[in-house]
Structures are given as C-alpha cells and as structure tokens.
Design a protein around this motif. Sequence first.
Motif, mmCIF file in Angstrom:
data_model
loop_
_atom_site.group_PDB
_atom_site.id
_atom_site.type_symbol
_atom_site.label_atom_id
_atom_site.label_comp_id
_atom_site.label_asym_id
_atom_site.label_seq_id
_atom_site.Cartn_x
_atom_site.Cartn_y
_atom_site.Cartn_z
ATOM 1 N N PRO A 371 0.818 -1.226 0.000
ATOM 2 C CA PRO A 371 0.000 0.000 0.000
ATOM 3 C C PRO A 371 0.847 1.269 0.000
ATOM 4 N N ALA A 372 1.973 1.247 0.713
ATOM 5 C CA ALA A 372 2.854 2.425 0.734
ATOM 6 C C ALA A 372 3.419 2.699 -0.652
ATOM 7 N N ALA A 373 3.841 1.633 -1.337
ATOM 8 C CA ALA A 373 4.366 1.794 -2.699
ATOM 9 C C ALA A 373 3.274 2.275 -3.644
ATOM 10 N N ASP A 374 2.047 1.764 -3.471
ATOM 11 C CA ASP A 374 0.930 2.203 -4.314
ATOM 12 C C ASP A 374 0.687 3.700 -4.162
ATOM 13 N N ASP A 375 0.690 4.164 -2.925
ATOM 14 C CA ASP A 375 0.451 5.586 -2.658
ATOM 15 C C ASP A 375 1.511 6.461 -3.321
ATOM 16 N N SER A 379 1.133 9.017 -6.508
ATOM 17 C CA SER A 379 1.532 10.420 -6.316
ATOM 18 C C SER A 379 2.417 10.894 -7.461
ATOM 19 N N ILE A 380 3.340 10.018 -7.882
ATOM 20 C CA ILE A 380 4.220 10.352 -9.008
ATOM 21 C C ILE A 380 3.391 10.553 -10.274
ATOM 22 N N LEU A 381 2.536 9.583 -10.572
ATOM 23 C CA LEU A 381 1.723 9.659 -11.792
ATOM 24 C C LEU A 381 0.783 10.853 -11.761
ATOM 25 N N SER A 382 0.250 11.156 -10.581
ATOM 26 C CA SER A 382 -0.665 12.292 -10.443
ATOM 27 C C SER A 382 0.056 13.619 -10.691
ATOM 28 N N THR A 383 1.231 13.754 -10.067
ATOM 29 C CA THR A 383 2.001 14.998 -10.229
ATOM 30 C C THR A 383 2.429 15.199 -11.680
ATOM 31 N N VAL A 384 2.936 14.134 -12.288
ATOM 32 C CA VAL A 384 3.371 14.218 -13.684
ATOM 33 C C VAL A 384 2.181 14.508 -14.595
ATOM 34 N N SER A 385 1.046 13.903 -14.298
ATOM 35 C CA SER A 385 -0.154 14.098 -15.114
ATOM 36 C C SER A 385 -0.658 15.536 -15.061
ATOM 37 N N LYS A 386 -0.579 16.142 -13.888
ATOM 38 C CA LYS A 386 -1.095 17.503 -13.713
ATOM 39 C C LYS A 386 -0.220 18.569 -14.357
ATOM 40 N N PHE A 387 1.080 18.402 -14.223
ATOM 41 C CA PHE A 387 1.972 19.516 -14.551
ATOM 42 C C PHE A 387 2.855 19.311 -15.778
ATOM 43 N N SER A 388 2.686 18.213 -16.478
ATOM 44 C CA SER A 388 3.515 17.960 -17.660
ATOM 45 C C SER A 388 2.702 18.195 -18.929
ATOM 46 N N PRO A 389 3.361 18.578 -20.023
ATOM 47 C CA PRO A 389 2.653 18.783 -21.300
ATOM 48 C C PRO A 389 1.922 17.508 -21.719
ATOM 49 N N GLU A 390 0.644 17.659 -22.077
ATOM 50 C CA GLU A 390 -0.186 16.498 -22.401
ATOM 51 C C GLU A 390 0.361 15.696 -23.574
ATOM 52 N N LEU A 418 -6.347 6.171 -2.968
ATOM 53 C CA LEU A 418 -5.731 5.669 -4.197
ATOM 54 C C LEU A 418 -6.723 5.742 -5.355
ATOM 55 N N LYS A 419 -7.962 5.375 -5.075
ATOM 56 C CA LYS A 419 -8.990 5.424 -6.117
ATOM 57 C C LYS A 419 -9.221 6.860 -6.590
ATOM 58 N N GLU A 420 -9.198 7.787 -5.640
ATOM 59 C CA GLU A 420 -9.424 9.193 -6.002
ATOM 60 C C GLU A 420 -8.309 9.712 -6.905
ATOM 61 N N LYS A 421 -7.071 9.352 -6.590
ATOM 62 C CA LYS A 421 -5.945 9.782 -7.424
ATOM 63 C C LYS A 421 -6.035 9.168 -8.812
ATOM 64 N N ALA A 422 -6.374 7.881 -8.878
ATOM 65 C CA ALA A 422 -6.490 7.209 -10.170
ATOM 66 C C ALA A 422 -7.603 7.828 -11.002
ATOM 67 N N LYS A 423 -8.725 8.097 -10.363
ATOM 68 C CA LYS A 423 -9.863 8.686 -11.074
ATOM 69 C C LYS A 423 -9.513 10.087 -11.595
ATOM 70 N N GLU A 424 -8.794 10.847 -10.791
ATOM 71 C CA GLU A 424 -8.414 12.203 -11.189
ATOM 72 C C GLU A 424 -7.528 12.188 -12.443
ATOM 73 N N ILE A 425 -6.564 11.258 -12.493
ATOM 74 C CA ILE A 425 -5.677 11.155 -13.657
ATOM 75 C C ILE A 425 -6.482 10.785 -14.905
ATOM 76 N N LEU A 426 -7.389 9.824 -14.756
ATOM 77 C CA LEU A 426 -8.187 9.381 -15.898
ATOM 78 C C LEU A 426 -9.128 10.483 -16.386
#
Length: 465
Positions: A371-375, A379-390, A418-426
């Motif tokens: 679970p710690a690794a999942d979180d 977090s990495i995927l969420s940050t990259v998804s938000k602030f990197s060129p699409e 975890l579900k909230e972060k995944a949903k936000e990226i999608l």
Amino acid sequence: QMDHEEEEEIEIPNYFICPISLEIMKDPVTTVSGITYDRQCIVKWLEKVPSCPVTKQPLPLDSDLTPNHMLRRLIQHWCVENETRGVVRISTPRAPPGKLNVVEEIKKLKKLGLEALRREDTLQKLEVLAMEGNNRRFMCEAGVHKSLILLVVKCTSEEEEGRRGIKELDESLRLLHLIGVPSNDAKTILMENDRIMESLTWVLHQQDFFNKAYTVLLLRNLTEYTSSHIVERLNPEVFKGIIRFLKDVVKSPNLTSPSVSDTVQSSRPSLGKTEPSKHDHSLVIKQAVTSALMILLETSSWSRNRSILVDLGAISELIELEMSYTGEKRMTELMLGVLSRLCCCANGRADFLAHRGGIAVVTKRLLRVSPAADDRALSILSTVSKFSPENMLVEELVNVGTVEKLCTVLRVDCGLNLKEKAKEILKDHFDEWKKFPCIDMTLLTKLLSSSPKDQLNEFYSRVGV
C-alpha cells in the motif's frame, strides 16, 4: 553428522537438534528467551532478524548467549557411543573471545591512542572480537567507535597527501559497520568535528566499492539522529558520491563485475575466518543501497536538496536501480518515495518523462508491492499528469499500460485515496483517451461515474464474496 545409510536407523534425541538448522548442535547456547540453539545458527539468524525464532521474543544481536555445557557433553557422549554406526564425533568448541579480550585491547587503545589502532594486528584483533555480539556492546561502551572515526579522518588526510593509510581505512570502515555508532553519540559526532563529513565524502569519491558501501552505512548511522540543519545543508559532493555509488550498484547488481572483484582483491588483506563471504558482501550492498535511499528520502524534504539531486541526474539513476533490483520491497518503497519528492519540481518531472523506463516501471510496481508503494506510485503519476505537457504524456500512459492499471485500481479493493488519485488522472485526459482504439471508453465512462462503494460491490461480486 551421519552416513546417509545409517541416518534413518539412529534415533536422535529431539533436544540435540537445533530449531534453526534441524541438525545436531555442535556448540549449544541458550538465549535469554530460554531456547537453546547452535551458536553459529542463532548468531547468523540474529544478524538478520532480532527476535527468537521459536518464541518471537525480541532478541538483540548483542544479547547474552549462555553456553549449555551439560547439553554439549550429552551430545558428545551420545556421538561417541554411536561412532561405530556412522555418527561423527563433535569436538569441544573453542570459547569465543570475550569481555576480557576486549578490555585488554581497549586498555591498549586508551594508553596508546590512534597509534594502537595503527599497529598491524590491532584492527584485525578487534574485528575478530566484534564477531561476537556481546563484545560489540563492550566496544561501544568504551568508545571504540569514536577512535575508529578519528582514525578514518587521519587515514583520509594521509591518503590525500599521498602517504599510507588505505589499509587502516579499509579495516576501520568495516569494523565501524560491525559495531555501529550508538544513537546518543551519533547526535553530536558530526557537529563536533567538521572533518568527519569531509573524510566520508572523500571516501565516497574513491574507487573502492565496498569502502563506499560501508561509508554510506556510516553516513546513515550518523545522519539519522543528528541535527536537521546538518541534514538540510549537506554538501552537494555527498549527494554526488551517493548517486555515484548507486550507479556502481546498477552496473554490478550481483557483484560479478570484474572491476568490483578486482577492487575487493586488491584492497583487502586476507583475514582468514573474518573475511566476509560473498553472501555477506551481498548483504552489505543491500543494506548500503537501503541506507542511501533513506538518506535521499530524508534530505529531499528540502527544495534546495531536491534541485541538487535533480541536477546530479538522480532520477535516471533511481529508475535504473529499480529496474535492476526487482522484488526488493523496501527498496521499491524508498525509491518511489524519493522520486515522488523529486517530481515536485519541473526539472524533476522533465527528467522522469525523458527516461524511457520511468512511467513503465512506476506503473509496473503499482498494486504489486505494498500500500505504501501504491500511494507513492500514484503520487508520481498524479504529479506528472497535472503539470507535464499532455502531448508528452498521454501516448506513453497508453503504451505502457498505465491507463489499464489505473482502471484496475478503480475496480479492486484498495484505499479510497488511491482510487481518487487514479480517477483524477483518468478524468484529466478523458478526451485524449478517445483517440486510442485500444481503450474501452464505455468501461472507462462507467468506472468514472461509479461511486467507490458501487465499484467495491462489483469487485466483491466478481470474486464471489
């Protein structure tokens, strides 16, 4: 202990058998938990797991091991009686060097100072003594670690000046790893002597692979308890040395590189029984990698250090390390933790996306480690998804299976955050997903519109709960 043909015909008393090795004990010792083991087996066990194998009671490595003379004599007598049936006689074990030997060496050390350590056999004697857990405690109580650290400083100064010192440096670092630095002393050592950090930094930039490993372990030992100000303001050369060490590990994950072997052979005198085996070397390297990652994780809390690490190419080396060391849970958790912090800055995200294996390795670890690794992975995927060129991101997320893995997060039983972060990226790239025929938009739309409770109920119905 016995010839194979006779093994089944001889009934061995159960209390002769070591609970760890399941073989007849040669040197039975009783722990404070009341269980008797073969000395060699329990010492090796405690080096990895500080608890009694039978009772699970906490059992430090330096806890008392009382020789069970009565049981040893019974075993020896039984072996003699059954010698004609193929049982091998067990000789009386030599008593391990004890407190008196340690006290004698410490007296020499206090009388002669560093010159005692520089005598040809002193460090080797101390290393032999340190193989016994109790002796390490005596050494720490007498401050042997402080003398060794001062010797490291002196040796590195002499090496810089082109004089002798490398042999004592090797042995001092190895011995410091054996006995450790007590937390109370670790809090103040770095603050009291600036030369210590300079010396350890110097070692990190030399060629000897194992000296660098021992130095990383010592650094972690010292920085774990010291002032946060020292940790915050570490010299960039320290970070450079740590990253270079991790790079060396990636090049030789199984310690089979010719350069590493040559280094070990050329820099280490033969110490007979005290020379570490290949297994010990491997364990030291794993411990050092874990310590290096813990230092990077702690220091990357500060933006100044994050910028330094990114500029030194830390992200690429961390990804390569994770690709080399598969299956190491703690290493993966730490690596993802460091990456998560380094991706907080723009240059860090750019380096992460520039590495062909970055998103792929993070995606692969998701839902596979802990679970710690999942979180941290999300977090990495969420940050990259938000602030990197699409345009740099979306196709990569599809190609390496990240979209599919994020959908899986929504469909399985895992933490709500975890579900909230995944949903936000999608959701962020929903319109872009439509461009890829391989993505089931009907399923994706359903997952994004469903509540976590509905998704969980569907999961339980699928698994038959």
